[in-house]
Design an enzyme around this catalytic site. Sequence first.
Site, PDB file in Angstrom:
ATOM      1  CG  ASP A   1       4.827  12.344  13.566  1.00  0.00           C
ATOM      2  OD1 ASP A   1       5.022  13.471  13.061  1.00  0.00           O
ATOM      3  OD2 ASP A   1       5.194  11.281  13.022  1.00  0.00           O
TER       4      ASP A   1
ATOM      5  CG  LEU B   1      -2.000  -1.022   1.342  1.00  0.00           C
ATOM      6  CD1 LEU B   1      -2.657  -0.950   2.698  1.00  0.00           C
ATOM      7  CD2 LEU B   1      -3.029  -0.801   0.249  1.00  0.00           C
ATOM      8  N   GLY B   2       1.981   1.162   0.597  1.00  0.00           N
ATOM      9  CA  GLY B   2       2.809   2.361   0.666  1.00  0.00           C
ATOM     10  C   GLY B   2       4.080   2.093   1.427  1.00  0.00           C
TER      11      GLY B   2
ATOM     12  N   GLY C   1       9.088   1.812   7.218  1.00  0.00           N
ATOM     13  CA  GLY C   1       8.998   0.533   6.544  1.00  0.00           C
ATOM     14  C   GLY C   1       7.843   0.532   5.567  1.00  0.00           C
TER      15      GLY C   1
ATOM     16  N   GLY D   1       7.124   4.168   3.998  1.00  0.00           N
ATOM     17  CA  GLY D   1       7.525   5.371   4.725  1.00  0.00           C
ATOM     18  C   GLY D   1       8.867   5.135   5.364  1.00  0.00           C
TER      19      GLY D   1
ATOM     20  CE  LYS E   1       4.210   2.083  11.461  1.00  0.00           C
ATOM     21  NZ  LYS E   1       3.735   3.134  12.357  1.00  0.00           N
TER      22      LYS E   1
END
Length: 834
Positions: free
Chosen positions: A643, A524-525, A530, A527, A546
């Site tokens: 964050d 999916l993506g 990871g 960063g 994740k």
Amino acid sequence: MNEAIMLLPYVTFFFIVLESCRSLDTIAVNQNISDGETIVSANEKFVLGFFSPSNSRSRYLGIWFKNASPQTVAWVANRETPLVDTSGVVKLDNQGNLILVNGSGSEIWSSNSSAYVTDINLVARLLDTGNLVIRNGNEANDEVFIWQSFDYPGDTSLPEMKLGKNFITGRETYLTSWRSAEDPSPGEYTLRVSAVKGQYLQVYLRSGSVIETRIGPYNGVSFSGGANYVSDAKPVSVSYATVNQKEMYIAYISESNTTTLRTTITPGGKLEISQLKFPNPEWISIATSPVDYCDNYGVCGPYGSCTTATSPNCGCLKGFELKTSNETSPVNEESVCTRSIALDCGSGEGFLKFSSMKLPDTKNAVFSSNMSLIDCEVACKNNCSCTAYANPNITHGGVGCLLWFGDLIDVRVFSQNGQDLYVRLAASELSDLYSSSGRKKKRLIMEVTLSIAAALTLLGILLAFNIRRKWKKRSYTDREGRPEKTLAKDYKSSSSQIGSAEVQLFSLSEISRATNGFSVDNKLGEGGFGQVYKGVLEEGQVIAVKRLSKSSGQGLVEFENEVICIARLQHRNLVKLLGYCIQGDEKMLIYEYMPNKSLDSFLYDESRKSLLDWSQRFHIIHGIARGLLYLHHDSRLKVIHRDLKAGNILLDHHMHPKISDFGLARMFKEDENEAKTKRVVGTLGYISPEYAIHGLYSVKSDIFSFGVLVLEIVSGKKNRGFVHEDHDDNLLGHAWRLYRDGRSLDLVDECLRASYSALEVVRSVHVGLLCVQHRVEDRPNTQTVLAMLAGEGSLLIPKKPAFFVHESEIDSGSNLPSLPSSVNGVTLSQVDCR
Ligand SMILES: *[C@@H]1O[C@H](CO)[C@@H](O)[C@H](O)[C@H]1NC(C)=O
Ligand SMILES: *[C@@H]1O[C@H](CO)[C@@H](O)[C@H](O)[C@H]1NC(C)=O
Ligand SMILES: *[C@@H]1O[C@H](CO)[C@@H](O)[C@H](O)[C@H]1NC(C)=O
Ligand SMILES: *[C@@H]1O[C@H](CO)[C@@H](O)[C@H](O)[C@H]1NC(C)=O
Ligand SMILES: *[C@@H]1O[C@H](CO)[C@@H](O)[C@H](O)[C@H]1NC(C)=O
Ligand SMILES: *[C@@H]1O[C@H](CO)[C@@H](O)[C@H](O)[C@H]1NC(C)=O
Ligand SMILES: *[C@@H]1O[C@H](CO)[C@@H](O)[C@H](O)[C@H]1NC(C)=O
Ligand SMILES: *[C@@H]1O[C@H](CO)[C@@H](O)[C@H](O)[C@H]1NC(C)=O
């Protein structure tokens, strides 16, 4: 005491010949040493002579440290028979007996030793170790002693002295405290190695016959949980234990010849290990015991477990609960930890591993030195009366097997250097820990400790000094020790009052199946932390995984942090954590799947930003504010996210926003409002000035980030990297200029054209600007933000926002010396939830 060392001029005409070859460290046969004269060891560390303890006029023959000030006595000969004056004389007879006589010639004390033959060459010598020995002066073997003071210690153990038992002579060597600082006669307290053949070595500190503290068991290197003792430096001594058919003892040796060590049991019943570092004459305490409440022997009763990290300190081991034998007075001294489910010795019975424990009293245990841990488990399982087993010796990765029969007494949880203990539990008790689906999924109750847990532990240790040693009433809490697979290092009792939540532990193979072996198609993506994969569990549930890169900043601690934080937080505007996976190097978080990904994938994508119309954007602003309100005020914890950014706002089917990524979140006590950190973390463009510059963060730092987010949602532009042809301001400055000029509507994302509510846009910009005020006090709190968004009340006029400068100035670091560099908006990681 007389500081000058008196040489020994006391020579009679019989021994004039001997005088020239007399050593300063020996007493020869028939040589008299009277009060005022001393014998000094060859290394000049120890002195033998007559002394009076402070505030006392009684005279004793003893050995003291030459360089210590005030005078520190290591051994006393006539402990119970003091001399009333300075008429004492000590001499060695030709039988090898050392005798102390008073002025009238009466024998006050005697070593009661005798050589095999009468010999004029016998000597009493004070060795460099502080050991006074009687031996044959001509004997080649230095190790053959007729008698040695190390066999008859007082309150002090010196390096190389053995404490334990000689099975052949039956003599036991142990320490006894002085009655008081003035009186060296044996006091109330003893420090004894429990030396029983077939048992495992540990040490008891007793008052009379009552065990006060148990030290150990000995783990082959030191005593289990030795970390509990204060130490100013790396170990200065090495301890060793010897167990064989002849003897069983422990001893220690000093690592350095400029350091002198001693282990003393004080008249007040404290074990103290201290060191003297040449040329400094003062003792520095390097370890002491008992230290805390949990050091009180068996303080939580059988099957109880003690920890200083929570209050009350006592609880029951997992699988045990507090039951009272007396219905009329429920919680009192009669309450004991009892098995929740009785054992029936069925085949399903097994063992639960507790980590970081002080192993129970080994008086109920049998030791085999040649069994592996597996053999040990089998042996315990095969004997129905075996309640627990452990690998007591940690050397070479674990040696030996201890099997407990009967109650487990004096168990505690250590913050470090504890050992693994395997406790027998009923089949149904264990199956509670494994889900019944048979997929070996461990359900676990996560319990969160506040970030102050570490501080509490320390405080607990300090406070414990003030706690009465004799506790009157046990008070209990659910204590479960530290079952295996518990992530939280500070996993503690529910007494921390923060409720509990359930998260599942998934196996790596399960997640691998769900994500097609982490195939590229499922990705999916990506960063800084990871990659994120989409997956489908066997039951059909869609998940987002994740997978933390091994090189990611998110270490195990951040990972645990996130699991603990999110597990507790449940709100429709917070992403839901379903579970986690930790296996080898792999660390993964399993979330509910958010089909619409994150807010930034819309906001900053030219082709997708038009998919977010104004009403959705306004709805998202609202949702984030509600999620924040929950974090800041409504959840049972006060959580600062630290964050908040577009990349951390996920969108579900209905474009409902959900705050995610709690890797940097920090929990606060209810009455705690602000904290300070040396390591500033977060994402540039969203960090508030007080946090970036001074490391101060509070809910108002999240409010600042929220303000940035609002302005970004309205404008469809990133604060960081914002450029404008007319001025050098960042997005915040640009928004403020427009607001000041009454042109707030000009901030609106072009793709929204005219399809927006001007009132809502103006209000959002206004609120956004109030949130990014430079001064913390000028920013609204979360409730006010929500009220203002709802159009309630009048709005204050915002001042110039923080960072009203071009960003390059910030990046240059000129006014932000402590701001760490951030790569492409990737979050800088750090640790803090605990
Ligand atoms: C040692 O002292 C005793 C009396 O305590 C005395 O009889 C003896 O002569 C003394 N010996 C020497 C060598 O001084
Ligand atoms: C020596 O000890 C004896 C017996 O304990 C005692 O009777 C005598 O008074 C003592 N003499 C001196 C000088 O202390
Ligand atoms: C020496 O023997 C006597 C008499 O048996 C005894 O009272 C004394 O305690 C013994 N001394 C030592 C050092 O063992
Ligand atoms: C611990 O095991 C080592 C061997 O691995 C052995 O040398 C040592 O004596 C053992 N210590 C005790 C106290 O059993
Ligand atoms: C320390 O002791 C060792 C062995 O006894 C000796 O070789 C060394 O010279 C000593 N070092 C000092 C500084 O005395
Ligand atoms: C139960 O506790 C009450 C009050 O402490 C006491 O009076 C009673 O004797 C106890 N009963 C038993 C069986 O111990
Ligand atoms: C372990 O030691 C016991 C005696 O201490 C002996 O009977 C047994 O055979 C040994 N087992 C193994 C596997 O060496
Ligand atoms: C279990 O162990 C105990 C203690 O070693 C022993 O007395 C007992 O006989 C054993 N029972 C069985 C069934 O082996």
